[in-house]
Design an enzyme around this catalytic site. Structure first.
Site, PDB file in Angstrom:
ATOM      1  N   CYS A  86      38.309 -11.416  21.547  1.00  0.00           N
ATOM      2  CA  CYS A  86      37.387 -11.266  22.678  1.00  0.00           C
ATOM      3  C   CYS A  86      38.159 -11.138  24.000  1.00  0.00           C
ATOM      4  O   CYS A  86      38.837 -10.132  24.195  1.00  0.00           O
ATOM      5  CB  CYS A  86      36.375 -12.399  22.664  1.00  0.00           C
ATOM      6  SG  CYS A  86      34.839 -11.936  23.452  1.00  0.00           S
ATOM      7  N   HIS A 171      34.043 -13.713  17.497  1.00  0.00           N
ATOM      8  CA  HIS A 171      34.529 -15.102  17.465  1.00  0.00           C
ATOM      9  C   HIS A 171      34.415 -15.711  16.070  1.00  0.00           C
ATOM     10  O   HIS A 171      33.472 -16.458  15.800  1.00  0.00           O
ATOM     11  CB  HIS A 171      33.697 -15.957  18.436  1.00  0.00           C
ATOM     12  CG  HIS A 171      33.985 -15.698  19.866  1.00  0.00           C
ATOM     13  ND1 HIS A 171      34.943 -16.380  20.569  1.00  0.00           N
ATOM     14  CD2 HIS A 171      33.442 -14.823  20.721  1.00  0.00           C
ATOM     15  CE1 HIS A 171      34.978 -15.943  21.812  1.00  0.00           C
ATOM     16  NE2 HIS A 171      34.078 -14.994  21.931  1.00  0.00           N
ATOM     17  N   GLU A 173      36.125 -18.097  14.937  1.00  0.00           N
ATOM     18  CA  GLU A 173      36.430 -19.541  14.999  1.00  0.00           C
ATOM     19  C   GLU A 173      35.194 -20.399  15.207  1.00  0.00           C
ATOM     20  O   GLU A 173      35.242 -21.594  14.972  1.00  0.00           O
ATOM     21  CB  GLU A 173      37.479 -19.811  16.103  1.00  0.00           C
ATOM     22  CG  GLU A 173      36.985 -19.750  17.535  1.00  0.00           C
ATOM     23  CD  GLU A 173      36.731 -18.339  18.076  1.00  0.00           C
ATOM     24  OE1 GLU A 173      36.915 -17.367  17.318  1.00  0.00           O
ATOM     25  OE2 GLU A 173      36.326 -18.224  19.244  1.00  0.00           O
TER      26      GLU A 173
HETATM   27  N1  GLN Z   1      33.048 -11.440  28.801  1.00  0.00           N
HETATM   28  C1  GLN Z   1      34.342 -12.069  28.759  1.00  0.00           C
HETATM   29  C2  GLN Z   1      35.348 -11.297  29.616  1.00  0.00           C
HETATM   30  O1  GLN Z   1      35.103 -10.186  29.987  1.00  0.00           O
HETATM   31  C3  GLN Z   1      34.848 -12.166  27.344  1.00  0.00           C
HETATM   32  C4  GLN Z   1      33.895 -13.012  26.546  1.00  0.00           C
HETATM   33  C5  GLN Z   1      34.525 -13.800  25.446  1.00  0.00           C
HETATM   34  O2  GLN Z   1      35.754 -13.965  25.363  1.00  0.00           O
HETATM   35  N2  GLN Z   1      33.670 -14.366  24.637  1.00  0.00           N
HETATM   36  O3  GLN Z   1      36.371 -11.808  29.895  1.00  0.00           O
END
Ligand code: GLN
Length: 195
Positions: A86, A171, A173
Site C-alpha cells: 500500500c 493489506h 497483514e
Molecule cells: N492512501 C494512503 C497514501 O496515499 C495509502 C493507504 C494505505 O497504506 N493503506 O499514502
C-alpha cells in the site's frame, strides 16, 4: 502456527509510521527475526525489508528527517528482497524512492473510508485465491518493461514485481493472509549467504 525459530531470516520492517506492528507479528509467527527500522544503521545485516502501509506523505517526511532515502535505495539495489504494501508500494515508485519503474496513483479507488475486499489469483501462491483488503489503496498507473504484473483489479495492477522487489496495494497483514509474507520470506532464503 510455528513459533519463532532461531536461525530464521533477519527481516527489517520500516517503523516510521503505519501498520508496521501488524507486519512484525505476521513475520515473527512465520519464524523471522524481526527488527524495526527507524534510522539508517538499522538496515545493517538485514536479509530483507518490509515497507508497510500507512500514509505516504508522512512516511516521506520521516524518511527525509532520518536521512533514510539513500540507505533505503542502496538496500533495495543490493538485491535483498523487499516487500512493500500500500503506502509502501507508493514509497518505492519513480516519484518517491525511485526503486521501481512504476508510477502509482494514490487513493485510486476513491477516498472511501470503507475498505473493499477482492479475491486475487497471484502466480506463485497456490491454494484458494488471496483475500485482499484494500484501504484507500493505490493502483499502478504506469509500468516499465521490466515490471511483472502479478494481479490486477478492473484492469489496474495491484501487485507487481521487479526483480527482488515485490509490491502490493492491499493489506494481507490484517486479513489473516500470510502467503504473501511467506513468498517474501522464501525470497530471503533463496539468496545464498554473503551475496
Ligand atoms: N492512501 C494512503 C497514501 O496515499 C495509502 C493507504 C494505505 O497504506 N493503506 O499514502
Amino acid at each position: 502456527m510455528p513459533g519463532p525459530l532461531s536461525g530464521g531470516p533477519v527481516v527489517g520492517v520500516l517503523a516510521l509510521q503505519g501498520d508496521f506492528e501488524a507486519h512484525g507479528k505476521v513475520l515473527r509467527d512465520l519464524g523471522a527475526d524481526v527488527r524495526e527500522v527507524r534510522v539508517p544503521a538499522d538496515l545493517g545485516g538485514l536479509d530483507g525489508l518490509v515497507i508497510p502501509g500507512g500514509e505516504s506523505t508522512t512516511m516521506t517526511l520521516g524518511i527525509e528527517r532520518e536521512g533514510l532515502g539513500d540507505p533505503l535505495r542502496e538496500f533495495c539495489r543490493s538485491g535483498a528482497p523487499v516487500f512493500g504494501t500500500c503506502a509502501g508500494m507508493i514509497m518505492l515508485d519513480r516519484r518517491h524512492l525511485g526503486v521501481l519503474d512504476i508510477e502509482c496513483r494514490r487513493n485510486a479507488f476513491g477516498r472511501q473510508i470503507r475498505s473493499f475486499e477482492a479475491d486475487l489469483r497471484i502466480p506463485g501462491i497456490d491454494g484458494p485465491p488471496v483475500r485482499a483488503v484494500f484501504i484507500r489503496a493505490p493502483w499502478v498507473d504506469v509500468c516499465g518493461e521490466d515490471v511483472e504484473v502479478l494481479a490486477a483489479v478492473d484492469g489496474h495492477p495491484v501487485a507487481v514485481r521487479q526483480g527482488n522487489v515485490l509490491v502490493i496495494s492491499f493489506h494481507p497483514e490484517i486479513a489473516g493472509e500470510t502467503r504473501l509474507h511467506e513468498l517474501f520470506l522464501s525470497l530471503t532464503s533463496a539468496r545464498s549467504p554473503g551475496t
